[in-house]
Design a protein around this motif. Sequence first.
Motif, PDB file in Angstrom:
ATOM      1  N   GLY A 169      61.021  49.240  56.515  1.00  0.00           N
ATOM      2  CA  GLY A 169      60.806  47.767  57.118  1.00  0.00           C
ATOM      3  C   GLY A 169      59.472  47.833  57.351  1.00  0.00           C
ATOM      4  N   ARG A 170      58.578  48.650  57.614  1.00  0.00           N
ATOM      5  CA  ARG A 170      57.307  48.859  58.286  1.00  0.00           C
ATOM      6  C   ARG A 170      56.218  47.767  57.304  1.00  0.00           C
ATOM      7  NH1 ARG A 170      53.697  54.067  60.471  1.00  0.00           N
ATOM      8  NH2 ARG A 170      52.138  52.687  61.255  1.00  0.00           N
ATOM      9  N   PHE A 171      56.457  47.712  56.135  1.00  0.00           N
ATOM     10  CA  PHE A 171      55.579  46.985  55.168  1.00  0.00           C
ATOM     11  C   PHE A 171      56.291  45.514  54.681  1.00  0.00           C
ATOM     12  CE2 PHE A 171      54.859  51.312  54.620  1.00  0.00           C
ATOM     13  CZ  PHE A 171      53.344  51.605  55.119  1.00  0.00           C
ATOM     14  N   SER A 172      56.979  44.901  55.608  1.00  0.00           N
ATOM     15  CA  SER A 172      57.721  43.661  55.184  1.00  0.00           C
ATOM     16  C   SER A 172      56.689  42.532  55.132  1.00  0.00           C
ATOM     17  CB  SER A 172      58.779  43.533  56.206  1.00  0.00           C
ATOM     18  OG  SER A 172      58.286  43.473  57.615  1.00  0.00           O
ATOM     19  N   ALA A 173      55.632  42.687  55.881  1.00  0.00           N
ATOM     20  CA  ALA A 173      54.600  41.605  55.782  1.00  0.00           C
ATOM     21  C   ALA A 173      53.545  41.826  54.947  1.00  0.00           C
ATOM     22  CB  ALA A 173      54.184  41.364  57.207  1.00  0.00           C
ATOM     23  N   LEU A 174      53.648  42.645  53.907  1.00  0.00           N
ATOM     24  CA  LEU A 174      52.602  43.136  53.038  1.00  0.00           C
ATOM     25  C   LEU A 174      52.630  42.204  52.035  1.00  0.00           C
ATOM     26  CD1 LEU A 174      50.473  45.484  53.173  1.00  0.00           C
ATOM     27  CD2 LEU A 174      51.919  46.519  51.672  1.00  0.00           C
ATOM     28  N   ASP A 175      51.332  41.619  51.403  1.00  0.00           N
ATOM     29  CA  ASP A 175      51.393  40.855  50.355  1.00  0.00           C
ATOM     30  C   ASP A 175      51.435  41.572  49.055  1.00  0.00           C
ATOM     31  OD1 ASP A 175      50.825  38.704  48.591  1.00  0.00           O
ATOM     32  OD2 ASP A 175      48.896  38.406  49.132  1.00  0.00           O
ATOM     33  N   LEU A 176      52.410  41.737  48.241  1.00  0.00           N
ATOM     34  CA  LEU A 176      52.508  42.390  46.934  1.00  0.00           C
ATOM     35  C   LEU A 176      52.156  41.750  45.898  1.00  0.00           C
ATOM     36  CD1 LEU A 176      55.584  44.445  47.907  1.00  0.00           C
ATOM     37  CD2 LEU A 176      53.210  45.154  48.440  1.00  0.00           C
ATOM     38  N   SER A 177      51.766  40.377  45.717  1.00  0.00           N
ATOM     39  CA  SER A 177      51.548  39.409  44.616  1.00  0.00           C
ATOM     40  C   SER A 177      50.440  39.848  43.610  1.00  0.00           C
ATOM     41  CB  SER A 177      51.422  38.027  45.184  1.00  0.00           C
ATOM     42  OG  SER A 177      50.192  37.995  46.008  1.00  0.00           O
ATOM     43  N   ALA A 178      49.442  40.380  44.124  1.00  0.00           N
ATOM     44  CA  ALA A 178      48.303  41.066  43.669  1.00  0.00           C
ATOM     45  C   ALA A 178      48.446  42.377  42.755  1.00  0.00           C
ATOM     46  CB  ALA A 178      46.731  40.954  44.429  1.00  0.00           C
ATOM     47  N   VAL A 179      49.451  42.928  43.041  1.00  0.00           N
ATOM     48  CA  VAL A 179      49.666  44.354  42.249  1.00  0.00           C
ATOM     49  C   VAL A 179      50.083  44.228  40.826  1.00  0.00           C
ATOM     50  CG1 VAL A 179      50.922  46.574  42.725  1.00  0.00           C
ATOM     51  CG2 VAL A 179      50.117  45.382  44.775  1.00  0.00           C
ATOM     52  N   PRO A 180      49.618  44.702  39.956  1.00  0.00           N
ATOM     53  CA  PRO A 180      49.853  44.464  38.561  1.00  0.00           C
ATOM     54  C   PRO A 180      51.290  45.415  38.244  1.00  0.00           C
ATOM     55  CG  PRO A 180      48.043  45.727  38.532  1.00  0.00           C
ATOM     56  CD  PRO A 180      48.263  45.344  39.958  1.00  0.00           C
ATOM     57  N   ASP A 181      51.945  45.152  37.057  1.00  0.00           N
ATOM     58  CA  ASP A 181      53.006  45.709  36.734  1.00  0.00           C
ATOM     59  C   ASP A 181      52.676  47.144  36.432  1.00  0.00           C
ATOM     60  OD1 ASP A 181      54.607  43.624  37.192  1.00  0.00           O
ATOM     61  OD2 ASP A 181      54.472  42.803  35.104  1.00  0.00           O
ATOM     62  N   GLY A 182      51.593  47.251  35.629  1.00  0.00           N
ATOM     63  CA  GLY A 182      51.229  48.560  35.313  1.00  0.00           C
ATOM     64  C   GLY A 182      50.941  49.596  36.533  1.00  0.00           C
ATOM     65  N   LEU A 183      50.383  49.302  37.639  1.00  0.00           N
ATOM     66  CA  LEU A 183      50.347  50.039  38.957  1.00  0.00           C
ATOM     67  C   LEU A 183      51.692  50.257  39.393  1.00  0.00           C
ATOM     68  CD1 LEU A 183      48.567  51.482  40.721  1.00  0.00           C
ATOM     69  CD2 LEU A 183      48.398  49.561  42.164  1.00  0.00           C
TER      70      LEU A 183
END
Length: 315
Positions: A169-183
């Motif tokens: 739960g430490r990264f609950s506010a992290l924006d993950l929309s820019a991470v591609p599926d390949g990564l």
Amino acid sequence: MSELVTGEAVALELRPAKLPSRALAVLLDLAVAVVAYIVVTIAVVAATASLDEAAQAALSVALFVLLLVGGPIAVETLSHGRSLGKLACGLRVVRDDGGPIRFRHALVRGLIGVIEILLTLGVIAVIASLVSARGRRLGDVFAGTLVVRERVPEGRTGFVPPPPPWLAGRFSALDLSAVPDGLWLEVRQYLTRMRSLDPQVGWGMAQRLAAELAARTGAPVPPGVPPAPYLAAVLHERQTREARRAFAAAPPSGDRPSAAPGAMPQGAAPYRPEPSEPYRPEANHPEPYRPVPQGPPPVEDRSGSRPSTGFVPPA
């Protein structure tokens, strides 16, 4: 995924064979080759008994080279690195990049194998395998090949280790929309196979993936957090968000789909038929039936008013 298939992919995707399994495969191959050599030699000597001793000696050398050297080379070339012994032990010879071997690889391995296996009774091959980090003998080093295991237990692959409890739960506010599926795929592949990696190779790959993931999310890796637990915690956060979206609450009442035809409305009591009395003609039809005379059809009013039929259209 293409980045993991080069260089370090041999340590990631393939499992090098250990010395006991390789030795057992070599012994099985040698046993088959020696039996074939003895049988063919007896047959040839019986057929060429009229020749002199020099011709018979030359023929024996030719049979030795053909069966004990050329036989394994031909078998490995045609089977793409799977001899009878390796097939029984679940092994295969592949190139350093993980691809199938060709004739030149099998030729180099076979020629050097005569020296380090046949002439020295396998002493040089054992020493070279013990010194090598991936258990390669001299023939594998000069040919650029590697003996790997093909049969890997299914339960040991595909499991993504959970993050440590102090990172949940430490990264609950992290924006993950820019991470591609390949990564994400690379991170998952690393986490499922990091226990089988070389420590130095695994640490370097984890640092690279953590740096790339931090650059995509716009937030650096927290100080004091190792790269592997960081990757596991971020991947766990992504899986948690996907689960929340998949198992979200039902839509509002205005967005709910209409009930199927014939379905009972919500909150309505089930229909229970009342008991009926026995049929009596005199009670239901006290008077004989008389048809009602039909009059002329009603005339439709063209002035805009409704026709005088008694029918009221729905609102």
